[in-house]
Enzyme design. Structure first.
Site, PDB file in Angstrom:
ATOM      1  N   ASP A   8       0.869  -1.173   0.000  1.00 17.84           N
ATOM      2  CA  ASP A   8       0.000   0.000   0.000  1.00 17.84           C
ATOM      3  C   ASP A   8       0.907   1.224   0.000  1.00 17.84           C
ATOM      4  O   ASP A   8       2.130   1.114  -0.167  1.00 17.84           O
ATOM      5  CB  ASP A   8      -0.972  -0.025   1.182  1.00 17.84           C
ATOM      6  CG  ASP A   8      -0.321   0.245   2.534  1.00 17.84           C
ATOM      7  OD1 ASP A   8       0.927   0.329   2.614  1.00 17.84           O
ATOM      8  OD2 ASP A   8      -1.068   0.385   3.520  1.00 17.84           O
ATOM      9  N   CYS A  65       3.190  -2.934   4.082  1.00 19.74           N
ATOM     10  CA  CYS A  65       2.338  -1.795   4.402  1.00 19.74           C
ATOM     11  C   CYS A  65       3.062  -1.027   5.501  1.00 19.74           C
ATOM     12  O   CYS A  65       4.224  -1.299   5.779  1.00 19.74           O
ATOM     13  CB  CYS A  65       0.921  -2.224   4.807  1.00 19.74           C
ATOM     14  SG  CYS A  65       0.753  -3.098   6.378  1.00 19.74           S
ATOM     15  N   THR A  67       3.023  -1.053   8.781  1.00 19.87           N
ATOM     16  CA  THR A  67       3.571  -1.916   9.828  1.00 19.87           C
ATOM     17  C   THR A  67       3.790  -3.350   9.365  1.00 19.87           C
ATOM     18  O   THR A  67       4.450  -4.109  10.055  1.00 19.87           O
ATOM     19  CB  THR A  67       2.617  -1.981  11.033  1.00 19.87           C
ATOM     20  OG1 THR A  67       1.376  -2.570  10.589  1.00 19.87           O
ATOM     21  CG2 THR A  67       2.387  -0.611  11.638  1.00 19.87           C
ATOM     22  N   HIS A  98      10.342 -23.203   9.919  1.00 15.38           N
ATOM     23  CA  HIS A  98       9.279 -23.873  10.668  1.00 15.38           C
ATOM     24  C   HIS A  98       7.905 -23.750  10.038  1.00 15.38           C
ATOM     25  O   HIS A  98       7.068 -24.641  10.245  1.00 15.38           O
ATOM     26  CB  HIS A  98       9.211 -23.331  12.098  1.00 15.38           C
ATOM     27  CG  HIS A  98      10.422 -23.658  12.899  1.00 15.38           C
ATOM     28  ND1 HIS A  98      10.519 -23.334  14.235  1.00 15.38           N
ATOM     29  CD2 HIS A  98      11.592 -24.274  12.589  1.00 15.38           C
ATOM     30  CE1 HIS A  98      11.699 -23.740  14.702  1.00 15.38           C
ATOM     31  NE2 HIS A  98      12.365 -24.307  13.707  1.00 15.38           N
ATOM     32  N   HIS A 133       7.610 -30.177  11.429  1.00 20.04           N
ATOM     33  CA  HIS A 133       6.983 -28.931  10.978  1.00 20.04           C
ATOM     34  C   HIS A 133       6.036 -29.164   9.801  1.00 20.04           C
ATOM     35  O   HIS A 133       5.086 -28.410   9.619  1.00 20.04           O
ATOM     36  CB  HIS A 133       8.052 -27.905  10.602  1.00 20.04           C
ATOM     37  CG  HIS A 133       9.008 -27.629  11.712  1.00 20.04           C
ATOM     38  ND1 HIS A 133       8.627 -27.007  12.882  1.00 20.04           N
ATOM     39  CD2 HIS A 133      10.321 -27.908  11.846  1.00 20.04           C
ATOM     40  CE1 HIS A 133       9.674 -26.910  13.688  1.00 20.04           C
ATOM     41  NE2 HIS A 133      10.717 -27.452  13.085  1.00 20.04           N
TER      42      HIS A 133
END
Length: 143
Positions: A8, A65, A67, A98, A133
């Site tokens: 964004d 974005c 954050t 993982h 995993h």
């Protein structure tokens, strides 16, 4: 290898830096936007990247974005996507080892460019461990 990138407005500058970094490494990049710092809605771009991975148009993705939180949530709404928000090199290594994350999320306003490139490189160069995993990744993919 093809890597889809999307952001964004809050992640645009870092997305452009990541894109240049990948191209410099001779990695094919599919840029899904945005194309400026003009305000847009992050769900649109997280979804676009997730769909590019799910549809096989790209092998991996990087979303950005402000954050990294919102766009990672959006990407993870697409079935088959395992997007991990990484704020450290260690998180990048573990999200691939993982969780076999097929999309990496970064925060354009919270992650310095040099660190972001270290995170990207670590994520790209780390192999999925499989083993115990794999069962957990299979569980995620069945959700």
């Amino acid at each position: 290898m093809k890597i889809a990138v999307a952001s964004d407005h809050g992640g645009y500058v870092l997305k452009e830096a990541v894109k240049a970094h990948l191209i410099e490494k001779n990695i094919e990049v599919i840029d899904l936007g945005t194309d400026s710092e003009g305000s847009v809605d992050y769900p649109t771009f997280g979804k676009a990247c997730g769909e590019a991975i799910a549809d096989g148009k790209a092998d991996l993705g990087v979303v950005v974005c402000g954050t990294g939180i919102g766009i990672s949530i959006a990407a993870n709404k697409v079935k088959g996507v395992r997007c991990g928000l990484c704020t450290s090199v260690e998180m990048a290594r573990l999200t691939k080892q993982h969780n076999n994350a097929n999309i990496l999320a970064l925060g354009g306003r919270t992650t310095e460019e040099n660190l972001a490139m270290e995170i990207v490189d670590t994520w790209l160069n780390t192999e999925f461990e499989g083993g115990r995993h794999q069962r957990r990744v299979d569980m995620l993919d069945q959700m």
